[in-house]
Design an enzyme around this catalytic site. Structure first.
Site, PDB file in Angstrom:
ATOM      1  N   ASP A  33       0.699  -1.154   0.046  1.00 18.41           N
ATOM      2  CA  ASP A  33       0.086   0.025   0.078  1.00 18.41           C
ATOM      3  C   ASP A  33       0.879   1.348  -0.081  1.00 18.41           C
ATOM      4  N   THR A  36      -1.676   6.586   0.770  1.00 16.74           N
ATOM      5  CA  THR A  36      -2.108   7.705   0.179  1.00 16.74           C
ATOM      6  C   THR A  36      -3.220   8.294   1.323  1.00 16.74           C
ATOM      7  N   ASP A  59       4.213   1.406  -4.132  1.00 23.10           N
ATOM      8  CA  ASP A  59       3.243   1.850  -5.209  1.00 23.10           C
ATOM      9  C   ASP A  59       3.183   0.574  -5.921  1.00 23.10           C
ATOM     10  N   ALA A  83      -6.497   1.516  -5.256  1.00 23.93           N
ATOM     11  CA  ALA A  83      -7.148   2.365  -6.211  1.00 23.93           C
ATOM     12  C   ALA A  83      -7.258   3.893  -5.778  1.00 23.93           C
ATOM     13  N   THR A 125     -15.769  -2.588  -9.918  1.00 23.34           N
ATOM     14  CA  THR A 125     -17.046  -1.904  -9.215  1.00 23.34           C
ATOM     15  C   THR A 125     -18.237  -1.942 -10.406  1.00 23.34           C
ATOM     16  N   ASP A 126     -19.238  -1.831  -9.628  1.00 17.77           N
ATOM     17  CA  ASP A 126     -20.636  -1.859 -10.552  1.00 17.77           C
ATOM     18  C   ASP A 126     -20.676  -0.494 -11.247  1.00 17.77           C
ATOM     19  N   GLU A 127     -20.051   0.539 -11.041  1.00 21.79           N
ATOM     20  CA  GLU A 127     -19.984   1.832 -11.601  1.00 21.79           C
ATOM     21  C   GLU A 127     -19.499   1.555 -13.201  1.00 21.79           C
ATOM     22  N   TYR A 150     -13.704   8.236 -12.672  1.00 21.47           N
ATOM     23  CA  TYR A 150     -13.144   7.394 -11.808  1.00 21.47           C
ATOM     24  C   TYR A 150     -13.663   6.073 -12.250  1.00 21.47           C
ATOM     25  N   LYS A 154     -11.464   2.596 -13.940  1.00 25.85           N
ATOM     26  CA  LYS A 154     -11.736   1.297 -13.571  1.00 25.85           C
ATOM     27  C   LYS A 154     -12.142   0.347 -14.762  1.00 25.85           C
ATOM     28  N   ASN A 180     -20.157   0.018  -0.686  1.00 26.02           N
ATOM     29  CA  ASN A 180     -19.798  -0.551   0.430  1.00 26.02           C
ATOM     30  C   ASN A 180     -20.081   0.448   1.751  1.00 26.02           C
ATOM     31  N   VAL A 206     -26.628  17.009   0.871  1.00 27.49           N
ATOM     32  CA  VAL A 206     -27.591  15.998  -0.103  1.00 27.49           C
ATOM     33  C   VAL A 206     -27.129  16.593  -1.223  1.00 27.49           C
ATOM     34  N   ARG A 214     -28.863   3.976  -4.337  1.00 28.55           N
ATOM     35  CA  ARG A 214     -27.510   3.009  -4.247  1.00 28.55           C
ATOM     36  C   ARG A 214     -27.822   1.973  -3.745  1.00 28.55           C
ATOM     37  N   PRO A 274     -21.722  16.649 -10.781  1.00 32.88           N
ATOM     38  CA  PRO A 274     -21.743  16.716 -12.422  1.00 32.88           C
ATOM     39  C   PRO A 274     -21.799  15.201 -12.909  1.00 32.88           C
TER      40      PRO A 274
HETATM   41  P1  NAD Z   1      -9.907   3.340  -0.567  1.00 26.79           P
HETATM   42  O1  NAD Z   1      -9.859   4.747  -1.283  1.00 26.79           O
HETATM   43  O2  NAD Z   1     -10.470   3.370   1.110  1.00 26.79           O
HETATM   44  O3  NAD Z   1      -8.498   2.678  -0.354  1.00 26.79           O
HETATM   45  C1  NAD Z   1      -7.436   2.544  -1.422  1.00 26.79           C
HETATM   46  C2  NAD Z   1      -6.289   2.145  -0.798  1.00 26.79           C
HETATM   47  O4  NAD Z   1      -5.348   1.994  -2.218  1.00 26.79           O
HETATM   48  C3  NAD Z   1      -5.646   2.989   0.022  1.00 26.79           C
HETATM   49  O5  NAD Z   1      -5.063   2.366   1.235  1.00 26.79           O
HETATM   50  C4  NAD Z   1      -4.452   3.720  -0.579  1.00 26.79           C
HETATM   51  O6  NAD Z   1      -3.347   4.141   0.250  1.00 26.79           O
HETATM   52  C5  NAD Z   1      -4.075   2.525  -1.616  1.00 26.79           C
HETATM   53  N1  NAD Z   1      -3.383   3.042  -2.867  1.00 26.79           N
HETATM   54  C6  NAD Z   1      -3.935   3.997  -3.423  1.00 26.79           C
HETATM   55  N2  NAD Z   1      -2.948   4.184  -4.578  1.00 26.79           N
HETATM   56  C7  NAD Z   1      -2.106   3.276  -4.603  1.00 26.79           C
HETATM   57  C8  NAD Z   1      -0.916   2.953  -5.337  1.00 26.79           C
HETATM   58  N3  NAD Z   1      -0.405   3.278  -6.535  1.00 26.79           N
HETATM   59  N4  NAD Z   1      -0.232   1.968  -4.683  1.00 26.79           N
HETATM   60  C9  NAD Z   1      -0.577   1.253  -3.622  1.00 26.79           C
HETATM   61  N5  NAD Z   1      -1.561   1.377  -2.962  1.00 26.79           N
HETATM   62  C10 NAD Z   1      -2.342   2.422  -3.668  1.00 26.79           C
HETATM   63  O7  NAD Z   1     -10.688   2.514  -1.427  1.00 26.79           O
HETATM   64  P2  NAD Z   1     -11.768   1.408  -1.115  1.00 26.79           P
HETATM   65  O8  NAD Z   1     -13.159   1.877  -0.693  1.00 26.79           O
HETATM   66  O9  NAD Z   1     -11.329   0.455   0.074  1.00 26.79           O
HETATM   67  O10 NAD Z   1     -11.834   0.498  -2.323  1.00 26.79           O
HETATM   68  C11 NAD Z   1     -10.892  -0.568  -2.439  1.00 26.79           C
HETATM   69  C12 NAD Z   1     -11.391  -1.030  -4.076  1.00 26.79           C
HETATM   70  O11 NAD Z   1     -12.552  -1.470  -4.134  1.00 26.79           O
HETATM   71  C13 NAD Z   1     -10.968  -0.089  -5.220  1.00 26.79           C
HETATM   72  O12 NAD Z   1     -10.484  -0.733  -6.239  1.00 26.79           O
HETATM   73  C14 NAD Z   1     -12.523   0.469  -5.358  1.00 26.79           C
HETATM   74  O13 NAD Z   1     -12.583   0.809  -6.878  1.00 26.79           O
HETATM   75  C15 NAD Z   1     -13.203  -0.741  -5.216  1.00 26.79           C
HETATM   76  N6  NAD Z   1     -14.558  -0.836  -4.793  1.00 26.79           N
HETATM   77  C16 NAD Z   1     -15.101   0.152  -3.802  1.00 26.79           C
HETATM   78  C17 NAD Z   1     -16.315   0.140  -3.400  1.00 26.79           C
HETATM   79  C18 NAD Z   1     -16.767   1.304  -2.301  1.00 26.79           C
HETATM   80  O14 NAD Z   1     -18.087   1.348  -2.115  1.00 26.79           O
HETATM   81  N7  NAD Z   1     -15.814   1.739  -1.761  1.00 26.79           N
HETATM   82  C19 NAD Z   1     -17.292  -0.748  -4.081  1.00 26.79           C
HETATM   83  C20 NAD Z   1     -16.961  -1.357  -5.133  1.00 26.79           C
HETATM   84  C21 NAD Z   1     -15.420  -1.507  -5.650  1.00 26.79           C
HETATM   85  O1  DAU Z   2     -20.880   1.667  -6.682  1.00 28.77           O
HETATM   86  C1  DAU Z   2     -19.547   1.224  -6.072  1.00 28.77           C
HETATM   87  C2  DAU Z   2     -18.893   2.486  -5.986  1.00 28.77           C
HETATM   88  O2  DAU Z   2     -19.474   3.107  -5.078  1.00 28.77           O
HETATM   89  C3  DAU Z   2     -17.593   2.529  -5.567  1.00 28.77           C
HETATM   90  O3  DAU Z   2     -16.839   2.001  -6.669  1.00 28.77           O
HETATM   91  C4  DAU Z   2     -16.747   3.753  -5.274  1.00 28.77           C
HETATM   92  O4  DAU Z   2     -15.431   3.652  -5.178  1.00 28.77           O
HETATM   93  C5  DAU Z   2     -17.651   4.431  -4.067  1.00 28.77           C
HETATM   94  O5  DAU Z   2     -16.901   5.799  -3.825  1.00 28.77           O
HETATM   95  C6  DAU Z   2     -19.106   4.400  -4.412  1.00 28.77           C
HETATM   96  O6  DAU Z   2     -19.331   5.569  -5.362  1.00 28.77           O
HETATM   97  P1  DAU Z   2     -20.515   6.668  -4.896  1.00 28.77           P
HETATM   98  O7  DAU Z   2     -20.135   7.608  -5.827  1.00 28.77           O
HETATM   99  O8  DAU Z   2     -21.770   6.041  -5.302  1.00 28.77           O
HETATM  100  O9  DAU Z   2     -20.335   6.895  -3.400  1.00 28.77           O
HETATM  101  P2  DAU Z   2     -20.466   7.990  -2.530  1.00 28.77           P
HETATM  102  O10 DAU Z   2     -20.255   7.623  -1.016  1.00 28.77           O
HETATM  103  O11 DAU Z   2     -19.381   9.283  -2.982  1.00 28.77           O
HETATM  104  O12 DAU Z   2     -21.836   8.812  -2.823  1.00 28.77           O
HETATM  105  C7  DAU Z   2     -23.101   7.851  -2.640  1.00 28.77           C
HETATM  106  C8  DAU Z   2     -24.021   8.916  -3.193  1.00 28.77           C
HETATM  107  O13 DAU Z   2     -24.227   9.765  -2.079  1.00 28.77           O
HETATM  108  C9  DAU Z   2     -24.268   9.204  -4.395  1.00 28.77           C
HETATM  109  O14 DAU Z   2     -25.211   9.300  -5.167  1.00 28.77           O
HETATM  110  C10 DAU Z   2     -23.815  10.618  -4.179  1.00 28.77           C
HETATM  111  C11 DAU Z   2     -24.292  10.992  -2.853  1.00 28.77           C
HETATM  112  N1  DAU Z   2     -23.657  12.062  -1.951  1.00 28.77           N
HETATM  113  C12 DAU Z   2     -22.253  11.990  -1.788  1.00 28.77           C
HETATM  114  C13 DAU Z   2     -21.425  12.716  -0.729  1.00 28.77           C
HETATM  115  C14 DAU Z   2     -20.047  12.220  -0.740  1.00 28.77           C
HETATM  116  C15 DAU Z   2     -24.237  13.202  -1.340  1.00 28.77           C
HETATM  117  O15 DAU Z   2     -25.338  13.256  -1.767  1.00 28.77           O
HETATM  118  N2  DAU Z   2     -23.518  14.061  -0.567  1.00 28.77           N
HETATM  119  C16 DAU Z   2     -22.209  13.982  -0.569  1.00 28.77           C
HETATM  120  O16 DAU Z   2     -21.602  14.722   0.342  1.00 28.77           O
END
Ligand code: NAD
Ligand code: DAU
Length: 336
Positions: A33, A36, A59, A83, A125-127, A150, A154, A180, A206, A214, A274
């Site tokens: 890791d 970051t 890295d 990521a 990711t589902d995105e 983003y 991915k 998650n 919001v 979601r 946006p």
């Molecule tokens: P996060 O941002 O919490 O953690 C990312 C981690 O990657 C951090 O520890 C960071 O230090 C490390 N990192 C970043 N750049 C790096 C590099 N160049 N080399 C080594 N380490 C590096 O992310 P998360 O929410 O835990 O997501 C993890 C994975 O799951 C991601 O690939 C994301 O796309 C995917 N994902 C996230 C969600 C979600 O809801 N959070 C849902 C579906 C998929």
């Molecule tokens: O679906 C999986 C993805 O879910 C992952 O791949 C991404 O890493 C993760 O960040 C997440 O993306 P979202 O954009 O869906 O998550 P976020 O928590 O940023 O936003 C969830 C919803 O809430 C979205 O519709 C935007 C809204 N939102 C978010 C923030 C940060 C708000 O209304 N206000 C806020 O301040």
């Protein structure tokens, strides 16, 4: 089994490391890791000095380092969590998303290509499927139509993983999970940000009309699904992961306020993101039917557990919400 986990100090990666070390004692983990802003060694408190866990600060773009780790530790599986993961940040600046999410994945693939790696698991990711209307769910065959920088990065990584399978015979899987939530999530993401603000009686921002949907999954259940894919699946397959918990953002925010006994007047509608995707919903029947996986925690249980975790871990939250986070919050929300 010897696994290279990348991004194992982030939210999902750290939950995965904890789960594996607790539940699968015969596994050795090397955790690479970069630490970051989103990576935090406090997420691994109590797990850093486990004999079967080696943490390496570095890295994933450093292909020589990755090759060295694969050889020195006789790694047979790679799980790539590392990521840049926040959609809003990707709208403001894109370069780091291409570097880590695309070039970093490519570097891991190059290192894995010439070695006899049993499985390369790309945590996607589902995105990558874009946005849904009011009906339907994403399946593994849905069109790849990423809408944000983003998700475009991915999706690009997913294509490279598939291409390395096709061209070089790399044994891979791609998982695509919905949103998650749970312990150790950085408070830039919606749920921990809203919990943090509500705890401090600050407005809850919001986006738009708050009716974007979601499909929420408790992070532990994402981790067990990844484990199932890593250990039970056929190579070359994509697996959707989700919990069938569709909620509007407004519903989630209201639930957080109710649970913390805070007034709804804290809700503040702000300018929309946006290109904001309207709705995500995941069909995870392939993962359930083929691998026998199912979520263990309902949204109602998980959200209470999560809010309680943030209340019980105020120091963790105060540490991550200090310094750079304050600048980020100011930049993102002060004139919104
Ligand atoms: P996060 O941002 O919490 O953690 C990312 C981690 O990657 C951090 O520890 C960071 O230090 C490390 N990192 C970043 N750049 C790096 C590099 N160049 N080399 C080594 N380490 C590096 O992310 P998360 O929410 O835990 O997501 C993890 C994975 O799951 C991601 O690939 C994301 O796309 C995917 N994902 C996230 C969600 C979600 O809801 N959070 C849902 C579906 C998929
Ligand atoms: O679906 C999986 C993805 O879910 C992952 O791949 C991404 O890493 C993760 O960040 C997440 O993306 P979202 O954009 O869906 O998550 P976020 O928590 O940023 O936003 C969830 C919803 O809430 C979205 O519709 C935007 C809204 N939102 C978010 C923030 C940060 C708000 O209304 N206000 C806020 O301040």
């Amino acid at each position: 089994m010897k696994i290279l986990v990348t991004g194992g100090a982030g939210f999902i990666g750290a939950n995965f490391v904890r789960m594996v070390l607790d539940e699968h004692k015969d596994v050795s983990l090397v955790n690479l890791d970069k630490l970051t802003y989103a990576g935090n060694l406090e997420n691994l408190t109590g797990y850093l000095d486990r004999p079967n866990h080696t943490f390496v600060k570095g890295d994933i773009c450093d292909v020589d380092l990755v090759k060295k780790l694969l050889d020195e530790h006789s790694i047979d599986r790679i799980v790539n969590f590392a990521a840049e993961s926040h959609v809003d940040r990707s709208i403001i600046s894109h370069a780091e998303f291409v570097r880590t999410n695309v070039e970093g994945t490519l570097s891991l693939l190059q290192a894995a290509r010439d070695r006899n790696i049993e499985r390369f698991l790309q945590v996607s990711t589902d995105e990558v499927y874009g946005s849904l209307g009011p009906q339907g769910q994403f399946t593994e065959n849905s069109v790849i139509e990423p809408n944000s920088p983003y998700s475009a990065s991915k999706a690009s990584a997913d294509h490279f993983v598939r291409a390395f399978g096709h061209t070089f015979g790399l044994r891979y899987n791609i998982t695509r999970c919905s949103n998650n939530y749970g312990p150790y999530q950085f408070p830039e993401k919606m749920i921990p940000l809203m919990i943090h603000n509500a705890m401090h009686d600050k407005p809850l921002p919001v986006y738009g009309d708050g009716l974007n949907v979601r499909d929420w999954l408790y992070v532990y259940d994402h981790c067990t699904a990844i484990w199932a894919v890593l250990t039970k699946s056929r190579p070359g397959e994509v697996y959707n992961i989700g919990g069938c918990n569709e909620k509007t953002n407004l519903d989630v925010v209201s639930l957080i306020l109710d649970q913390l006994k805070k007034p709804k007047s804290l809700i503040s509608f702000v300018k929309d993101r946006p290109g904001h995707d309207r709705r995500y919903a995941i069909d995870a029947s392939k993962t359930m039917n083929q691998l026998g996986w199912k979520p263990s925690i309902t949204f109602e249980q998980g959200i209470v557990r999560t809010i309680q975790w943030y209340c019980d871990n105020r120091d963790w939250l105060a540490n991550v919400a200090s310094g750079d986070y304050k600048h980020y919050y100011e930049m993102m929300y002060s004139r919104r």
